[in-house]
Design a protein around this motif. Structure first.
Motif, PDB file in Angstrom:
ATOM      1  N   TRP A 188       0.744  -1.250   0.017  1.00 48.15           N
ATOM      2  CA  TRP A 188      -0.069  -0.123   0.083  1.00 48.15           C
ATOM      3  C   TRP A 188       0.837   1.378   0.063  1.00 48.15           C
ATOM      4  O   TRP A 188       0.483   2.081  -0.873  1.00 48.15           O
ATOM      5  N   GLU A 189       1.837   1.058   0.548  1.00 48.22           N
ATOM      6  CA  GLU A 189       2.802   2.324   0.790  1.00 48.22           C
ATOM      7  C   GLU A 189       3.718   2.681  -0.213  1.00 48.22           C
ATOM      8  O   GLU A 189       3.805   3.962  -0.717  1.00 48.22           O
ATOM      9  N   PHE A 190       4.255   1.383  -0.695  1.00 48.48           N
ATOM     10  CA  PHE A 190       5.293   1.631  -1.699  1.00 48.48           C
ATOM     11  C   PHE A 190       4.881   1.592  -3.103  1.00 48.48           C
ATOM     12  O   PHE A 190       5.760   1.385  -4.176  1.00 48.48           O
ATOM     13  N   THR A 191       3.622   1.522  -3.582  1.00 52.08           N
ATOM     14  CA  THR A 191       3.179   1.649  -4.832  1.00 52.08           C
ATOM     15  C   THR A 191       2.068   2.768  -5.234  1.00 52.08           C
ATOM     16  O   THR A 191       1.910   3.594  -4.087  1.00 52.08           O
ATOM     17  N   ASN A 192       1.452   2.892  -6.135  1.00 55.83           N
ATOM     18  CA  ASN A 192       0.432   3.708  -6.366  1.00 55.83           C
ATOM     19  C   ASN A 192      -0.979   3.215  -5.859  1.00 55.83           C
ATOM     20  O   ASN A 192      -2.157   3.889  -6.149  1.00 55.83           O
ATOM     21  N   MET A 193      -1.143   2.074  -5.021  1.00 59.21           N
ATOM     22  CA  MET A 193      -2.279   1.669  -4.436  1.00 59.21           C
ATOM     23  C   MET A 193      -2.830   2.773  -3.745  1.00 59.21           C
ATOM     24  O   MET A 193      -3.990   2.802  -3.653  1.00 59.21           O
ATOM     25  N   LYS A 194      -2.080   3.415  -2.809  1.00 53.41           N
ATOM     26  CA  LYS A 194      -2.793   4.432  -1.984  1.00 53.41           C
ATOM     27  C   LYS A 194      -3.405   5.665  -2.538  1.00 53.41           C
ATOM     28  O   LYS A 194      -4.054   6.483  -2.036  1.00 53.41           O
ATOM     29  N   SER A 195      -3.129   5.966  -3.775  1.00 51.97           N
ATOM     30  CA  SER A 195      -3.735   6.897  -4.338  1.00 51.97           C
ATOM     31  C   SER A 195      -4.833   6.656  -5.197  1.00 51.97           C
ATOM     32  O   SER A 195      -5.711   7.420  -5.693  1.00 51.97           O
ATOM     33  N   LEU A 196      -5.371   5.386  -5.031  1.00 52.99           N
ATOM     34  CA  LEU A 196      -6.501   5.050  -6.002  1.00 52.99           C
ATOM     35  C   LEU A 196      -7.776   5.226  -5.126  1.00 52.99           C
ATOM     36  O   LEU A 196      -7.796   5.079  -3.865  1.00 52.99           O
ATOM     37  N   ASN A 197      -8.847   5.489  -5.856  1.00 56.47           N
ATOM     38  CA  ASN A 197     -10.100   5.950  -5.200  1.00 56.47           C
ATOM     39  C   ASN A 197     -11.166   4.815  -5.806  1.00 56.47           C
ATOM     40  O   ASN A 197     -11.080   4.353  -7.102  1.00 56.47           O
ATOM     41  N   ILE A 198     -12.260   4.911  -5.169  1.00 54.68           N
ATOM     42  CA  ILE A 198     -13.534   4.146  -5.978  1.00 54.68           C
ATOM     43  C   ILE A 198     -13.990   4.704  -7.228  1.00 54.68           C
ATOM     44  O   ILE A 198     -13.928   6.192  -7.234  1.00 54.68           O
ATOM     45  N   GLY A 199     -14.023   3.919  -8.283  1.00 55.24           N
ATOM     46  CA  GLY A 199     -14.204   4.613  -9.419  1.00 55.24           C
ATOM     47  C   GLY A 199     -13.160   4.479 -10.416  1.00 55.24           C
ATOM     48  O   GLY A 199     -13.231   4.868 -11.595  1.00 55.24           O
TER      49      GLY A 199
END
Length: 199
Positions: free
Chosen positions: A163-174
């Protein structure tokens, strides 16, 4: 060939149209190690380095790539997951990833599990695409294990490090994400489909 283990994230610095193609200029921690004609996975999509200059490099996405991926939604400042192709004498820490995006999916739910995250993705209903619990899926280039599998949707559990070291944390629903399904599963699904047609 890739493993789905993200090496670093890059940032989109410039976007330039060239006919139906798009040239993306990015910066990343290992730009100075890149060579022209090298394969590099961007959110799971294999693109060829066509130019390097200082701490920036350029890749080109043709219309075929833009049609099958979420690259057309990138903006200047977008954060992208990066992985260089695997070294054959190294460990395969993820799973076999080709860097050929099958389709896009839509984030339909993100649940904070008090330290981990449970992310659900819905995908297109065409093609020989299936998931199975504890099977492999590549989401934006990240090798993940399917936690829950349904008809044209799946969920994955994300550990804090990912979660911290990829762009996963910047994703939002939709949001749209790039998906590459397990190559073995795709072959089996196609073979079973052919057998059903023959019968």
């Amino acid at each position: 060939m890739f493993t789905g283990i993200i090496e670093a994230v890059g940032v989109i610095e410039n976007i330039e149209r060239d006919g139906s193609n798009i040239n993306f200029t990015l910066s990343c921690p290992f730009t100075k190690e890149l060579k022209i004609d090298q394969s590099l996975a961007h959110n799971g999509c294999c693109l060829t380095v066509v130019k390097t200059e200082g701490d920036r490099y350029v890749v080109t996405a043709i219309q075929e790539t833009l049609d099958k991926t979420s690259l057309g939604e990138w903006k200047v400042g977008s954060v992208v997951n990066l992985e260089r192709c695997m070294i054959m004498n190294g460990r395969l820490d993820g799973h076999i990833v080709q860097g050929h995006v099958d389709t896009t999916g839509e984030i339909t739910d993100i649940e904070n599990k008090d330290g981990s995250y449970f992310v659900t993705v819905k995908y297109n209903t065409y093609g020989n695409f299936i998931t199975v619990p504890q099977g492999s899926i590549t989401l934006n280039g990240i090798s993940l294990t399917v936690a829950k599998s349904g008809d044209f949707e799946f969920s994955v559990a994300i550990i804090p490090y990912t979660w911290e070291f990829t762009n996963m944390k910047s994703l939002n629903i939709g949001d749209q994400v790039n998906l590459e399904f397990d190559i073995i599963g795709k072959y089996i699904s196609k073979l079973i489909g052919k057998e059903n047609v023959i019968q």
